[in-house]
Write an enzyme that holds these catalytic residues in place. Structure first.
Site, PDB file in Angstrom:
ATOM      1  N   THR A   8       0.771  -1.242   0.000  1.00  0.00           N
ATOM      2  CA  THR A   8       0.000   0.000   0.000  1.00  0.00           C
ATOM      3  C   THR A   8       0.805   1.298   0.000  1.00  0.00           C
ATOM      4  OG1 THR A   8      -0.372  -0.292   2.355  1.00  0.00           O
ATOM      5  CG2 THR A   8      -2.065  -1.081   0.900  1.00  0.00           C
ATOM      6  N   ALA A 165      -1.289   5.729   8.384  1.00  0.00           N
ATOM      7  CA  ALA A 165      -1.406   4.467   9.122  1.00  0.00           C
ATOM      8  C   ALA A 165      -2.448   4.557  10.232  1.00  0.00           C
ATOM      9  CB  ALA A 165      -0.051   4.066   9.693  1.00  0.00           C
ATOM     10  N   CYS A 168      -5.872   4.515   7.619  1.00  0.00           N
ATOM     11  CA  CYS A 168      -6.076   3.488   6.594  1.00  0.00           C
ATOM     12  C   CYS A 168      -5.767   2.093   7.143  1.00  0.00           C
ATOM     13  CB  CYS A 168      -5.184   3.786   5.385  1.00  0.00           C
ATOM     14  SG  CYS A 168      -5.287   2.539   4.085  1.00  0.00           S
ATOM     15  N   THR A 171      -2.582   0.234   5.788  1.00  0.00           N
ATOM     16  CA  THR A 171      -1.278   0.871   6.004  1.00  0.00           C
ATOM     17  C   THR A 171      -0.892   0.659   7.456  1.00  0.00           C
ATOM     18  OG1 THR A 171      -1.833   2.566   4.367  1.00  0.00           O
ATOM     19  CG2 THR A 171      -0.011   3.060   5.849  1.00  0.00           C
TER      20      THR A 171
END
EC number: 3.4.25.2
Length: 180
Positions: A8, A165, A168, A171
């Site tokens: 990602t 992070a 998402c 992530t």
């Protein structure tokens, strides 16, 4: 269920005379399974003069990575020429057009995206992000560049990926940063 392995978020910035690229370590199988948390999706190429990062299908990304590195050597490290020639080959080959990946490539002078449709894009503001958390990282990076301009390129790359992070699910916080 989509059984492809995906990698990602990648973020890159040129700021205050430096350039930094960050990427997380998560590889996801389909939409539900984390297969690896420590993948290295940001790498140095061409005698450490170029940094490249990928997002998308892992196998496809490695194929493009290898092709881009070959183009770098073919064109003696000329980043934009290597990216354009890769894009031309990508667009012109029926099999390559099926690849599901994107690359960010940079050296001390240039920052480019090679898209999944075989396009080469140079961002207007020397900041770019790709992958599932790309929009979150890009938003954070632009805000930091604009309102915390004393931060280094590395610090902005770190904070932008941390923000992605936090938001998402594809992530993670295992962040690799390469700086030029």
């Amino acid at each position: 269920m989509n059984n492809q392995l995906h990698a990602t978020t990648i973020f890159a910035i040129r700021h205050n005379g430096r350039a930094a690229m960050s990427g997380d370590g998560q590889v996801t199988l389909g939409q539900q399974v984390i297969m690896k948390q420590t993948a290295r999706k940001v790498r140095r190429l061409f005698n450490d003069e170029v940094v490249a990062g990928f997002a998308g299908s892992v196998a496809d990304a490695f194929t493009l990575f290898e092709m881009f590195e070959a183009k770098l050597y073919e064109y003696n490290g000329n980043l934009s020429r290597a990216a354009v020639e890769l894009a031309k080959e990508w667009r012109g080959d029926k099999m390559l057009r099926q690849l599901e990946a994107m690359l960010i490539v940079m050296n001390k002078d240039e920052l480019l995206v090679v898209s999944g449709t075989g396009e080469v894009i140079q961002p207007d503001d020397d900041i770019i992000a790709i992958g599932s958390g790309g929009n979150y990282a890009l938003s954070a990076g632009r805000a930091l560049k604009r309102h915390a301009s004393t931060l280094s390129a590395r610090d902005i790359a770190q904070a932008s990926l941390e923000t992605a992070a936090d938001i998402c699910v594809f992530t993670n916080h295992n962040i690799i940063i390469e700086e030029i």
